[in-house]
Design a protein around this motif. Structure first.
Motif: not given
Length: 142
Positions: A1-9, A109-111, A128-135
């Motif tokens: 999932p996409a994330t952005g600045f200010g969003s908690t991962v 990545a999230k453990q 681990f699994a992918p948790a988020a992607r910041l572009t």
């Protein structure tokens, strides 16, 4: 999932909130500032899991070396996190000299945690699994 600045991962043991990304052209590095918090009930030395899985910088489709992680308050390396205490950090990646500033990608990545694992019947941190992607396009600083 996409994330952005200010969003908690959610990274499993920790939660990380990206704040800003800058390209420091004079130093040849990309710096992601963030707030990180230990979500467990004990001091963590495996801040990005075990084995370590820090956020991964992708430039032009290629994964870069792991970042140096420092505390913003004193530029000391981040070695441990106390429970439920947030810290302002910087993740620092040197970039290739021929890199042209542009859009970059940071993968998180999230453990996984299991209260009762199948092998020993006790709690443990697993894979681990992918948790988020910041572009983002970094701000340029001299």
């Amino acid at each position: 999932p996409a994330t952005g600045f200010g969003s908690t991962v959610d990274l499993g043991r920790t939660a990380l909130t990206p704040v800003a990304l800058e390209w420091q052209s004079g130093k040849g590095r990309l710096v992601l500032t963030a707030v990180i918090e230990n979500m467990t009930g004990e001091t963590q030395v495996a801040i990005f899991g075990g084995p370590p899985h820090p956020p991964q910088l992708i430039l032009n489709g290629a994964a870069q070396e792991p970042p140096e992680v420092v505390l913003l308050r004193d530029d000391a390396p981040l070695q441990q996190l106390q429970p439920r205490m947030s810290e302002d950090i910087a993740l620092i990646w040197p970039v290739p000299p021929d890199w042209q500033a542009g859009q970059v990608q940071v993968d998180f990545a999230k453990q996984a945690f299991k209260l009762k694992d199948n092998l020993y019947g006790q709690s443990s941190w697993l894979g681990f699994a992918p948790a988020a992607r910041l572009t983002a396009i970094p701000e340029t600083r001299p």
